[in-house]
Design a protein around this motif. Sequence first.
Motif, PDB file in Angstrom:
ATOM      1  N   GLN A  43       0.664  -1.037  -0.019  1.00 10.22           N
ATOM      2  CA  GLN A  43       0.059   0.002  -0.072  1.00 10.22           C
ATOM      3  C   GLN A  43       0.945   1.133  -0.243  1.00 10.22           C
ATOM      4  O   GLN A  43       2.110   1.292   0.467  1.00 10.22           O
ATOM      5  CB  GLN A  43      -0.919   0.104   1.347  1.00 10.22           C
ATOM      6  N   GLU A  44       0.211   2.228  -0.547  1.00  7.37           N
ATOM      7  CA  GLU A  44       0.990   3.615  -0.498  1.00  7.37           C
ATOM      8  C   GLU A  44       2.139   3.482  -1.475  1.00  7.37           C
ATOM      9  O   GLU A  44       3.252   4.036  -0.944  1.00  7.37           O
ATOM     10  CB  GLU A  44       1.529   4.372   0.741  1.00  7.37           C
ATOM     11  N   VAL A  45       2.256   2.863  -2.636  1.00  6.57           N
ATOM     12  CA  VAL A  45       3.250   2.877  -3.695  1.00  6.57           C
ATOM     13  C   VAL A  45       2.860   3.744  -4.864  1.00  6.57           C
ATOM     14  O   VAL A  45       1.690   3.156  -5.301  1.00  6.57           O
ATOM     15  CB  VAL A  45       3.389   1.413  -3.801  1.00  6.57           C
ATOM     16  N   GLU A  60     -15.966  -0.947  -5.281  1.00  8.46           N
ATOM     17  CA  GLU A  60     -15.221  -0.439  -3.887  1.00  8.46           C
ATOM     18  C   GLU A  60     -13.597  -0.410  -4.299  1.00  8.46           C
ATOM     19  O   GLU A  60     -13.094  -1.399  -4.684  1.00  8.46           O
ATOM     20  CB  GLU A  60     -15.341  -1.272  -2.853  1.00  8.46           C
ATOM     21  N   ARG A  61     -13.129   0.670  -4.466  1.00  6.06           N
ATOM     22  CA  ARG A  61     -12.166   1.004  -5.084  1.00  6.06           C
ATOM     23  C   ARG A  61     -10.687   0.309  -4.818  1.00  6.06           C
ATOM     24  O   ARG A  61      -9.954  -0.081  -5.445  1.00  6.06           O
ATOM     25  CB  ARG A  61     -11.727   2.666  -4.961  1.00  6.06           C
ATOM     26  N   TRP A  62     -10.388   0.192  -3.408  1.00  3.44           N
ATOM     27  CA  TRP A  62      -9.332  -0.310  -2.740  1.00  3.44           C
ATOM     28  C   TRP A  62      -9.417  -1.651  -2.620  1.00  3.44           C
ATOM     29  O   TRP A  62      -8.592  -2.176  -1.452  1.00  3.44           O
ATOM     30  CB  TRP A  62      -8.713   0.526  -1.605  1.00  3.44           C
ATOM     31  N   VAL A  85      -6.041  -5.189  -0.425  1.00  2.58           N
ATOM     32  CA  VAL A  85      -6.806  -4.344   0.267  1.00  2.58           C
ATOM     33  C   VAL A  85      -5.977  -3.235   0.707  1.00  2.58           C
ATOM     34  O   VAL A  85      -4.826  -3.335   1.253  1.00  2.58           O
ATOM     35  CB  VAL A  85      -7.408  -5.069   1.382  1.00  2.58           C
ATOM     36  N   TRP A  86      -6.591  -1.841   0.577  1.00  2.24           N
ATOM     37  CA  TRP A  86      -6.196  -0.743   1.216  1.00  2.24           C
ATOM     38  C   TRP A  86      -7.271   0.256   1.516  1.00  2.24           C
ATOM     39  O   TRP A  86      -7.742   0.856   0.509  1.00  2.24           O
ATOM     40  CB  TRP A  86      -5.196   0.079   0.333  1.00  2.24           C
ATOM     41  N   VAL A  87      -7.951   0.009   2.444  1.00  5.00           N
ATOM     42  CA  VAL A  87      -9.240   0.587   2.885  1.00  5.00           C
ATOM     43  C   VAL A  87      -9.001   2.198   3.270  1.00  5.00           C
ATOM     44  O   VAL A  87      -8.092   2.432   4.039  1.00  5.00           O
ATOM     45  CB  VAL A  87      -9.965  -0.130   4.181  1.00  5.00           C
ATOM     46  N   ASP A  88      -9.630   3.071   2.675  1.00  8.29           N
ATOM     47  CA  ASP A  88      -9.712   4.433   2.696  1.00  8.29           C
ATOM     48  C   ASP A  88     -10.122   4.907   4.125  1.00  8.29           C
ATOM     49  O   ASP A  88     -11.255   4.690   4.831  1.00  8.29           O
ATOM     50  CB  ASP A  88     -10.716   5.015   1.848  1.00  8.29           C
ATOM     51  N   SER A  89      -9.170   5.568   4.696  1.00  2.92           N
ATOM     52  CA  SER A  89      -9.295   5.826   6.127  1.00  2.92           C
ATOM     53  C   SER A  89      -9.999   7.217   6.529  1.00  2.92           C
ATOM     54  O   SER A  89     -10.294   7.597   7.611  1.00  2.92           O
ATOM     55  CB  SER A  89      -8.010   5.733   6.958  1.00  2.92           C
ATOM     56  N   SER A  90     -10.144   7.629   5.210  1.00  2.00           N
ATOM     57  CA  SER A  90     -11.060   9.044   5.426  1.00  2.00           C
ATOM     58  C   SER A  90     -12.319   9.007   5.605  1.00  2.00           C
ATOM     59  O   SER A  90     -13.194  10.045   5.606  1.00  2.00           O
ATOM     60  CB  SER A  90     -10.683   9.888   4.014  1.00  2.00           C
TER      61      SER A  90
END
Length: 228
Positions: free
Chosen positions: A30-32, A75-77, A95-100
Amino acid sequence: MRIVTWNVCDGFNRKFGHLERLDPDLAIIQEVRPGCLAFAGLSERSLWLGDEGQKGLAVIGYGGWKLSPAMSISERWFCPVIAHNGSQVLHIVAVWVDSSQECGPPTLSALAKLRDFVEAAPTIIAGDFNHCVAMDKRKSPGKRFSDVLKIFDELGLASAWHDHKQEEHGQETAATLYWTWNRDRQFHIDFLFRSRSIDVEQALLGTYEQYVPTKISDHVPLVVDLKI
Protein backbone atom coordinates in the motif's frame (compact mmCIF):
# COMPACT_ATOMS: atom_id res chain seq x y z
CA MET A 1 4.97 -19.82 -0.13
CA ARG A 2 5.59 -16.50 1.59
CA ILE A 3 3.26 -13.53 1.39
CA VAL A 4 4.12 -10.08 2.69
CA THR A 5 1.65 -7.25 3.14
CA TRP A 6 3.08 -3.85 4.01
CA ASN A 7 2.00 -0.22 3.92
CA VAL A 8 5.30 1.38 2.94
CA CYS A 9 4.23 4.98 3.70
CA ASP A 10 5.28 6.20 0.22
CA GLY A 11 8.86 6.47 -1.06
CA PHE A 12 8.98 2.84 -2.23
CA ASN A 13 11.87 3.67 -4.58
CA ARG A 14 13.98 3.99 -1.40
CA LYS A 15 12.42 1.05 0.42
CA PHE A 16 11.95 -1.87 -1.97
CA GLY A 17 15.18 -3.44 -0.71
CA HIS A 18 13.58 -3.82 2.73
CA LEU A 19 10.74 -5.75 1.09
CA GLU A 20 12.95 -7.96 -1.03
CA ARG A 21 15.11 -8.93 1.94
CA LEU A 22 11.96 -10.55 3.32
CA ASP A 23 12.05 -12.88 0.27
CA PRO A 24 8.32 -12.86 -0.62
CA ASP A 25 6.66 -14.98 -3.29
CA LEU A 26 3.81 -12.46 -3.37
CA ALA A 27 3.77 -8.96 -1.92
CA ILE A 28 0.78 -6.70 -1.32
CA ILE A 29 1.95 -3.12 -0.95
CA GLN A 30 0.00 0.00 0.00
CA GLU A 31 0.97 3.64 -0.61
CA VAL A 32 3.15 2.85 -3.61
CA ARG A 33 3.43 4.94 -6.78
CA PRO A 34 3.81 3.39 -10.26
CA GLY A 35 7.00 5.37 -10.86
CA CYS A 36 8.51 3.75 -7.77
CA LEU A 37 7.61 0.28 -9.05
CA ALA A 38 9.30 1.17 -12.33
CA PHE A 39 12.41 2.44 -10.52
CA ALA A 40 12.59 -0.86 -8.63
CA GLY A 41 12.25 -2.84 -11.88
CA LEU A 42 8.97 -4.36 -10.72
CA SER A 43 6.45 -2.94 -13.19
CA GLU A 44 6.27 -6.04 -15.39
CA ARG A 45 5.70 -8.38 -12.45
CA SER A 46 3.13 -6.24 -10.64
CA LEU A 47 -0.48 -5.12 -10.90
CA TRP A 48 -1.22 -1.62 -9.63
CA LEU A 49 -4.46 0.16 -8.71
CA GLY A 50 -4.76 3.93 -8.30
CA ASP A 51 -4.55 7.29 -10.03
CA GLU A 52 -1.51 7.83 -12.24
CA GLY A 53 1.35 9.35 -10.30
CA GLN A 54 -0.44 9.03 -6.96
CA LYS A 55 -0.07 6.56 -4.12
CA GLY A 56 -1.89 3.32 -4.81
CA LEU A 57 -2.14 -0.40 -4.16
CA ALA A 58 0.10 -3.02 -5.76
CA VAL A 59 0.44 -6.79 -5.94
CA ILE A 60 3.90 -8.06 -6.89
CA GLY A 61 4.76 -11.60 -7.97
CA TYR A 62 8.23 -13.05 -7.47
CA GLY A 63 9.82 -16.28 -8.66
CA GLY A 64 7.39 -18.31 -10.73
CA TRP A 65 4.28 -16.49 -9.56
CA LYS A 66 2.44 -14.69 -12.37
CA LEU A 67 -0.47 -12.31 -11.87
CA SER A 68 -3.54 -11.56 -13.95
CA PRO A 69 -6.37 -9.14 -13.16
CA ALA A 70 -9.68 -10.67 -12.16
CA MET A 71 -13.06 -9.01 -11.71
CA SER A 72 -13.36 -5.34 -10.82
CA ILE A 73 -15.70 -4.00 -8.15
CA SER A 74 -16.89 -0.51 -7.33
CA GLU A 75 -15.19 -0.45 -3.92
CA ARG A 76 -12.01 1.13 -5.13
CA TRP A 77 -9.31 -0.20 -2.86
CA PHE A 78 -10.11 -3.89 -3.20
CA CYS A 79 -8.10 -5.43 -6.04
CA PRO A 80 -8.97 -9.04 -7.03
CA VAL A 81 -6.09 -10.87 -8.73
CA ILE A 82 -5.49 -14.43 -9.93
CA ALA A 83 -2.02 -15.74 -9.08
CA HIS A 84 -0.56 -18.70 -11.02
CA ASN A 85 2.55 -20.79 -10.48
CA GLY A 86 2.44 -23.81 -12.74
CA SER A 87 -0.58 -25.83 -11.69
CA GLN A 88 -1.06 -23.79 -8.52
CA VAL A 89 -3.81 -21.16 -8.65
CA LEU A 90 -4.71 -18.72 -5.89
CA HIS A 91 -7.31 -15.99 -5.76
CA ILE A 92 -5.86 -12.87 -4.15
CA VAL A 93 -7.64 -9.72 -3.00
CA ALA A 94 -5.30 -6.86 -2.16
CA VAL A 95 -6.76 -4.33 0.28
CA TRP A 96 -6.13 -0.71 1.26
CA VAL A 97 -9.26 0.63 2.94
CA ASP A 98 -9.75 4.41 2.74
CA SER A 99 -9.32 5.75 6.26
CA SER A 100 -10.93 9.09 5.41
CA GLN A 101 -14.34 7.45 5.85
CA GLU A 102 -15.91 4.70 7.93
CA CYS A 103 -14.00 1.54 7.03
CA GLY A 104 -16.64 -1.05 7.89
CA PRO A 105 -19.33 -0.35 5.24
CA PRO A 106 -17.10 -0.44 2.12
CA THR A 107 -15.38 -3.58 3.42
CA LEU A 108 -18.69 -5.35 4.00
CA SER A 109 -19.92 -4.23 0.57
CA ALA A 110 -16.76 -5.47 -1.12
CA LEU A 111 -16.92 -8.86 0.59
CA ALA A 112 -20.51 -9.32 -0.56
CA LYS A 113 -19.48 -8.70 -4.18
CA LEU A 114 -16.43 -10.93 -3.85
CA ARG A 115 -18.28 -13.96 -2.47
CA ASP A 116 -18.30 -15.94 -5.75
CA PHE A 117 -14.63 -15.10 -6.38
CA VAL A 118 -13.68 -16.27 -2.87
CA GLU A 119 -15.66 -19.48 -3.16
CA ALA A 120 -14.22 -20.42 -6.57
CA ALA A 121 -10.65 -21.18 -5.40
CA PRO A 122 -8.36 -21.03 -2.36
CA THR A 123 -8.27 -17.34 -1.49
CA ILE A 124 -6.13 -14.82 0.35
CA ILE A 125 -7.48 -11.37 1.27
CA ALA A 126 -4.75 -9.20 2.72
CA GLY A 127 -3.68 -5.64 3.30
CA ASP A 128 -4.24 -2.51 5.33
CA PHE A 129 -7.84 -2.58 6.57
CA ASN A 130 -7.41 0.60 8.64
CA HIS A 131 -9.79 -0.98 11.16
CA CYS A 132 -9.81 -3.46 14.03
CA VAL A 133 -12.07 -4.49 16.89
CA ALA A 134 -10.17 -2.15 19.22
CA MET A 135 -11.75 0.68 17.21
CA ASP A 136 -15.32 -0.69 17.47
CA LYS A 137 -16.29 1.10 20.64
CA ARG A 138 -19.34 3.34 20.15
CA LYS A 139 -19.69 2.29 16.50
CA SER A 140 -23.11 1.20 15.29
CA PRO A 141 -23.83 -2.15 13.58
CA GLY A 142 -22.46 -2.28 10.05
CA LYS A 143 -19.54 -0.06 11.00
CA ARG A 144 -17.76 -2.46 13.32
CA PHE A 145 -14.79 -4.62 12.43
CA SER A 146 -16.46 -7.39 14.39
CA ASP A 147 -19.16 -7.36 11.67
CA VAL A 148 -16.42 -7.77 9.05
CA LEU A 149 -14.96 -10.72 10.96
CA LYS A 150 -18.36 -12.45 10.94
CA ILE A 151 -18.45 -12.28 7.14
CA PHE A 152 -14.92 -13.60 6.87
CA ASP A 153 -15.98 -16.52 9.04
CA GLU A 154 -19.02 -17.17 6.82
CA LEU A 155 -16.72 -17.17 3.78
CA GLY A 156 -14.45 -19.74 5.42
CA LEU A 157 -11.52 -17.34 5.83
CA ALA A 158 -9.55 -16.66 9.01
CA SER A 159 -6.65 -14.44 10.04
CA ALA A 160 -3.28 -16.12 9.66
CA TRP A 161 -1.72 -14.11 12.49
CA HIS A 162 -4.48 -14.85 14.99
CA ASP A 163 -4.67 -18.55 14.18
CA HIS A 164 -0.90 -19.06 14.28
CA LYS A 165 -0.41 -17.05 17.47
CA GLN A 166 -3.66 -18.31 19.04
CA GLU A 167 -4.71 -14.75 19.81
CA GLU A 168 -8.14 -13.15 19.84
CA HIS A 169 -8.92 -10.06 17.81
CA GLY A 170 -8.42 -7.05 20.05
CA GLN A 171 -5.88 -8.88 22.20
CA GLU A 172 -2.91 -8.91 19.83
CA THR A 173 0.56 -9.02 21.35
CA ALA A 174 2.09 -6.99 18.50
CA ALA A 175 1.01 -3.98 16.45
CA THR A 176 1.17 -3.36 12.71
CA LEU A 177 0.74 0.44 12.91
CA TYR A 178 2.37 2.99 15.18
CA TRP A 179 0.05 5.93 14.62
CA THR A 180 1.85 9.27 14.12
CA TRP A 181 5.10 7.27 14.52
CA ASN A 182 4.32 6.96 18.22
CA ARG A 183 5.13 3.75 20.05
CA ASP A 184 2.34 4.44 22.53
CA ARG A 185 -0.33 4.59 19.80
CA GLN A 186 -0.31 1.02 18.57
CA PHE A 187 -2.95 -0.69 16.43
CA HIS A 188 -3.17 -4.06 14.71
CA ILE A 189 -4.91 -3.12 11.43
CA ASP A 190 -3.00 -5.08 8.75
CA PHE A 191 -4.25 -8.61 8.20
CA LEU A 192 -3.94 -11.66 6.00
CA PHE A 193 -7.11 -13.73 5.84
CA ARG A 194 -6.85 -17.05 4.04
CA SER A 195 -9.11 -19.99 3.23
CA ARG A 196 -9.02 -22.42 6.12
CA SER A 197 -7.83 -25.14 3.73
CA ILE A 198 -4.49 -23.28 3.57
CA ASP A 199 -2.22 -24.10 6.49
CA VAL A 200 -0.21 -21.36 8.19
CA GLU A 201 3.40 -22.38 8.88
CA GLN A 202 4.57 -19.05 10.30
CA ALA A 203 3.32 -15.51 10.89
CA LEU A 204 5.76 -12.71 11.74
CA LEU A 205 5.68 -8.95 12.17
CA GLY A 206 8.50 -6.50 11.70
CA THR A 207 9.60 -4.69 14.82
CA TYR A 208 9.05 -1.11 15.89
CA GLU A 209 12.82 -0.66 16.32
CA GLN A 210 13.60 -1.71 12.77
CA TYR A 211 10.98 0.28 10.88
CA VAL A 212 9.58 3.21 12.86
CA PRO A 213 12.42 5.22 14.51
CA THR A 214 14.37 4.75 11.26
CA LYS A 215 11.44 6.42 9.41
CA ILE A 216 11.07 3.55 6.96
CA SER A 217 7.32 3.35 7.67
CA ASP A 218 4.84 3.78 10.49
CA HIS A 219 3.57 0.31 9.53
CA VAL A 220 5.60 -2.87 9.93
CA PRO A 221 5.34 -5.71 7.39
CA LEU A 222 3.22 -8.76 8.09
CA VAL A 223 5.03 -11.86 6.80
CA VAL A 224 3.10 -15.12 6.47
CA ASP A 225 4.42 -18.50 5.30
CA LEU A 226 1.66 -20.72 3.92
CA LYS A 227 1.51 -24.34 2.88
CA ILE A 228 -0.35 -24.41 -0.43
